[in-house]
Design a protein around this motif. Structure first.
Motif, mmCIF file in Angstrom:
data_model
loop_
_atom_site.group_PDB
_atom_site.id
_atom_site.type_symbol
_atom_site.label_atom_id
_atom_site.label_comp_id
_atom_site.label_asym_id
_atom_site.label_seq_id
_atom_site.Cartn_x
_atom_site.Cartn_y
_atom_site.Cartn_z
ATOM 1 N N MET A 169 -4.077 11.201 -4.551
ATOM 2 C CA MET A 169 -4.499 10.986 -3.159
ATOM 3 C C MET A 169 -5.940 10.500 -3.080
ATOM 4 N N ALA A 170 -6.795 11.104 -3.876
ATOM 5 C CA ALA A 170 -8.200 10.704 -3.873
ATOM 6 C C ALA A 170 -8.353 9.261 -4.351
ATOM 7 N N ASP A 171 -7.634 8.921 -5.412
ATOM 8 C CA ASP A 171 -7.693 7.555 -5.937
ATOM 9 C C ASP A 171 -7.169 6.547 -4.923
ATOM 10 N N GLU A 172 -6.083 6.906 -4.256
ATOM 11 C CA GLU A 172 -5.483 6.010 -3.266
ATOM 12 C C GLU A 172 -6.446 5.768 -2.103
ATOM 13 N N ALA A 173 -7.206 6.800 -1.728
ATOM 14 C CA ALA A 173 -8.151 6.671 -0.618
ATOM 15 C C ALA A 173 -9.472 6.040 -1.055
ATOM 16 N N GLY A 174 -9.677 5.942 -2.374
ATOM 17 C CA GLY A 174 -10.936 5.398 -2.872
ATOM 18 C C GLY A 174 -12.071 6.392 -2.836
ATOM 19 N N GLU A 183 -4.041 14.266 2.588
ATOM 20 C CA GLU A 183 -3.974 12.811 2.447
ATOM 21 C C GLU A 183 -4.571 12.114 3.667
ATOM 22 N N LYS A 184 -4.226 12.597 4.873
ATOM 23 C CA LYS A 184 -4.769 12.014 6.102
ATOM 24 C C LYS A 184 -6.283 12.200 6.176
ATOM 25 N N THR A 185 -6.733 13.376 5.778
ATOM 26 C CA THR A 185 -8.161 13.674 5.816
ATOM 27 C C THR A 185 -8.930 12.762 4.869
ATOM 28 N N PHE A 186 -8.402 12.541 3.666
ATOM 29 C CA PHE A 186 -9.047 11.645 2.714
ATOM 30 C C PHE A 186 -9.215 10.249 3.312
ATOM 31 N N LYS A 187 -8.167 9.739 3.929
ATOM 32 C CA LYS A 187 -8.218 8.399 4.516
ATOM 33 C C LYS A 187 -9.231 8.346 5.664
ATOM 34 N N LYS A 188 -9.278 9.421 6.451
ATOM 35 C CA LYS A 188 -10.197 9.465 7.587
ATOM 36 C C LYS A 188 -11.644 9.510 7.119
ATOM 37 N N LEU A 189 -11.921 10.281 6.078
ATOM 38 C CA LEU A 189 -13.284 10.359 5.546
ATOM 39 C C LEU A 189 -13.725 9.017 4.975
#
Length: 260
Positions: A54-59, A24-30
């Motif tokens: 998680m992917a959807d939440e991070a866009g 989840e953190k990695t998705f947000k960072k990317l």
């Protein structure tokens, strides 16, 4: 929408995707770096639904995967379910199993067996893509393993996910192979190659090495490549910084990470 679209190959940051909270953190960072799509590979265990959330939440769009050959053979229905849930068209295989790499006949057998799986995936509206390393350029008389895969596999089902670094490392020309794979490649791995004073090849950020990116990108556009996940197996700095450098350089070359 301009192609190819730049994505992040999660194998690059595999040390930061071992448990769900780190994924989840990695998705947000990317996403903060500027990526809008990822290829899922090298991550720790996580439920399909949770990863999609998680992917959807991070866009982030999941543009492709790497799945083990054992899973493709033994758990085909779950692979289909997973990719349809993720709205992911491309089912990637990171490498052929070792038992097929020993001789020419092994490459042929793999090409035939993988083609059977690829046809089944096509029937489900999915596409099989094969990711090469350098061993595919081993010579068997007047041919190479890569040529065998190209000639012996089903051209209507077996697609490629060519890796620019590994083609160069195998002694071949990435641009020549991109052109040869016209009609059989919609996903490519962008990975640069530099060289050290010890004369050994080094994986580097895209644009920081010696590959001919102008001709590589032009060839990708010519044959209709849709996705270009950036992968760097070995980074000399923080892998997130490496992905950021690659993205910035590719944008300077006229490519985009925008997904519509």
């Amino acid at each position: 929408m301009s192609y190819p679209i730049i994505a992040a190959q999660l194998y690059t940051v595999r040390d930061f995707t071992k448990i769900p909270k780190d994924i989840e953190k990695t998705f947000k960072k990317l996403k903060e770096i500027g990526y809008n799509a990822v290829q899922v590979s090298g991550i720790g265990p996580i439920e399909h639904e949770r990863l999609k959330h998680m992917a959807d939440e991070a866009g982030l769009k999941i543009c492709a995967t790497h799945i083990s050959f054992d899973k493709l053979e033994d758990d085909f229905d779950d692979v289909v379910k997973q990719h349809k849930l993720w709205d992911c068209e491309y089912v990637g295989l990171g490498s052929m199993p070792g038992e097929y790499r020993t001789n020419e006949e092994g490459f042929k057998n793999f090409a035939h067996k993988a083609s059977e799986i690829a046809r089944r995936l096509n029937d489900q509206g999915l596409k099989f893509v094969y990711h090469n390393h350098n061993f595919e350029f081993t010579r068997f008389g007047n041919t190479t393993g890569m040529d065998i895969l190209f000639n012996e596999s089903d051209p209507d089902a077996f697609q490629f996910e060519m890796d620019t670094f590994w083609v160069q490392a195998g002694g071949a020309n990435p641009v020549d192979w991109i052109k040869k794979l016209k009609g059989r490649m919609e996903v490519i791995h962008f990975k640069d190659m530099a060289v050290g004073l010890d004369m050994k090849p080094i994986m580097s950020e895209v644009g920081e090495g010696n590959l001919n990116w102008k001709d590589i990108i032009d060839a990708c556009k010519d044959i209709g490549v849709k996705w270009a996940p950036v992968e760097q197996d070995i980074c000399k700095r923080d892998p997130f910084e490496s992905l950021s450098i690659s993205l910035k350089n590719l944008k300077k070359m006229g490519l985009s990470s925008e997904v519509k």
